[in-house]
Design a protein around this motif. Structure first.
Motif, short mmCIF file in Angstrom:
data_model
loop_
_atom_site.label_atom_id
_atom_site.label_comp_id
_atom_site.label_asym_id
_atom_site.label_seq_id
_atom_site.Cartn_x
_atom_site.Cartn_y
_atom_site.Cartn_z
N THR A 122 -6.37 -15.98 36.09
CA THR A 122 -5.70 -15.92 37.39
C THR A 122 -4.36 -15.19 37.33
N ASP A 123 -3.78 -15.07 36.16
CA ASP A 123 -2.50 -14.37 36.07
C ASP A 123 -2.51 -13.21 35.07
N GLN A 124 -3.72 -12.81 34.66
CA GLN A 124 -3.78 -11.74 33.67
C GLN A 124 -5.07 -10.93 33.78
N CYS A 125 -4.92 -9.67 34.14
CA CYS A 125 -6.01 -8.71 34.02
C CYS A 125 -5.34 -7.40 33.61
N TRP A 126 -6.07 -6.55 32.94
CA TRP A 126 -5.44 -5.38 32.33
C TRP A 126 -5.99 -4.09 32.90
N PHE A 127 -5.07 -3.23 33.32
CA PHE A 127 -5.39 -1.91 33.88
C PHE A 127 -4.94 -0.87 32.87
N LEU A 128 -5.88 -0.02 32.44
CA LEU A 128 -5.58 1.01 31.44
C LEU A 128 -4.63 2.04 32.04
N ILE A 129 -3.48 2.23 31.41
CA ILE A 129 -2.47 3.16 31.92
C ILE A 129 -3.06 4.56 32.07
N GLY A 130 -3.88 4.99 31.14
CA GLY A 130 -4.48 6.32 31.20
C GLY A 130 -5.33 6.56 32.44
N ASP A 131 -5.85 5.48 33.04
CA ASP A 131 -6.65 5.61 34.27
C ASP A 131 -5.82 6.12 35.45
N VAL A 132 -4.53 5.93 35.40
CA VAL A 132 -3.66 6.38 36.48
C VAL A 132 -3.79 7.89 36.69
#
Length: 193
Positions: A122-132
Motif C-alpha cells: 500500500t505504500d510501496q511500488c517501484w517505477f523504473l526511472i528509465g521508463d520516463v
C-alpha cells in the motif's frame, strides 16, 4: 551538478582525437566500468565532453542504465559473476515523506525481482526511472501509471488522493527529466583541442 563544457567537433577534426562512449551499464566485474572507444563510425556532428564526463556518466547509468556490484558476502569469490547483482534506479510514487523531511521522493537501486509487482504494498511500488524517457507526452505518463497501478495486488487499493499524489510525483519526474532545461553548459568551437 555544476556546469558542463562541451566541444563542437567538426567532421574534419574527428580523426585527430579519440572519443569514448558513455558507460550505460556499469559493473564492478571485469572491465565493464571502462569507457570503450567510440570507433570511427561517428555521426557528422558530435559534441565532445571537455568537463563533466564523470557526472554525465553517473547520470546516464542512473537514468537509463544499470549498476552491478559485488553482493556475495564473506567467503564468496569475487571472481565469480554470480555474486555481482544488477540493479536499476527506481522511484516509489506511493511514498509520502514525513513532515519536515529533507527528502521529497524515495529512490532506490533495486534488482528486477525486488521491484516486481508481486512485492508492491500500500505504500510501496517501484517505477523504473528509465521508463520516463520512453514517454513522449504527459498523457503517456498517465497511461504508464495506469498500467503500473493495475499491477498492484488486489489487497492494495489506493484512495483517489493517493492515486493523484502518485501520478503527480511521476509527472513531476517526467517534467524534470524530459522538459525542463536543468543542465548549464558552454560550448567551445575551437578547431583544435
Amino acid at each position: 551538478i555544476g556546469t558542463f563544457l562541451f566541444w563542437d567537433v567538426d567532421e574534419q577534426r574527428q580523426e585527430e582525437s579519440s572519443f569514448y562512449t558513455f558507460i550505460r551499464d556499469y559493473t564492478e566485474f571485469g572491465d565493464g566500468k571502462i569507457n570503450q572507444p567510440a570507433g570511427r563510425a561517428l555521426p557528422r556532428k558530435i559534441l565532445g565532453v571537455l568537463d563533466g564526463q564523470q557526472r554525465l556518466n553517473s547520470m546516464y547509468v542512473a537514468l537509463l542504465g544499470s549498476y552491478t556490484y559485488y553482493d556475495g558476502g564473506r567467503g564468496c569469490p569475487t571472481s565469480s559473476p554470480a555474486y555481482y547483482i544488477k540493479r536499476h534506479y527506481y522511484i516509489n510514487p506511493l511514498w509520502e515523506p514525513e513532515e519536515g523531511a529533507d527528502q521529497e521522493n524515495q529512490f532506490s537501486l533495486l534488482t528486477d525481482d525486488e521491484a516486481a509487482p508481486a512485492k508492491f504494498t500500500t505504500d510501496q511500488c517501484w517505477f523504473l526511472i528509465g521508463d520516463v524517457f520512453h514517454q513522449k507526452e504527459e498523457k503517456d505518463i498517465e497511461a504508464r501509471w495506469a498500467k503500473l497501478r493495475g499491477s498492484l495486488p488486489d489487497s492494495t487499493k489506493l484512495s483517489p488522493a493517493e492515486d493523484a499524489r502518485a501520478l503527480a510525483t511521476l509527472k513531476k519526474l517526467w517534467s524534470k527529466v524530459c522538459e525542463e532545461k536543468l543542465i548549464t553548459s558552454y560550448s567551445v568551437e575551437n578547431r583544435s583541442l
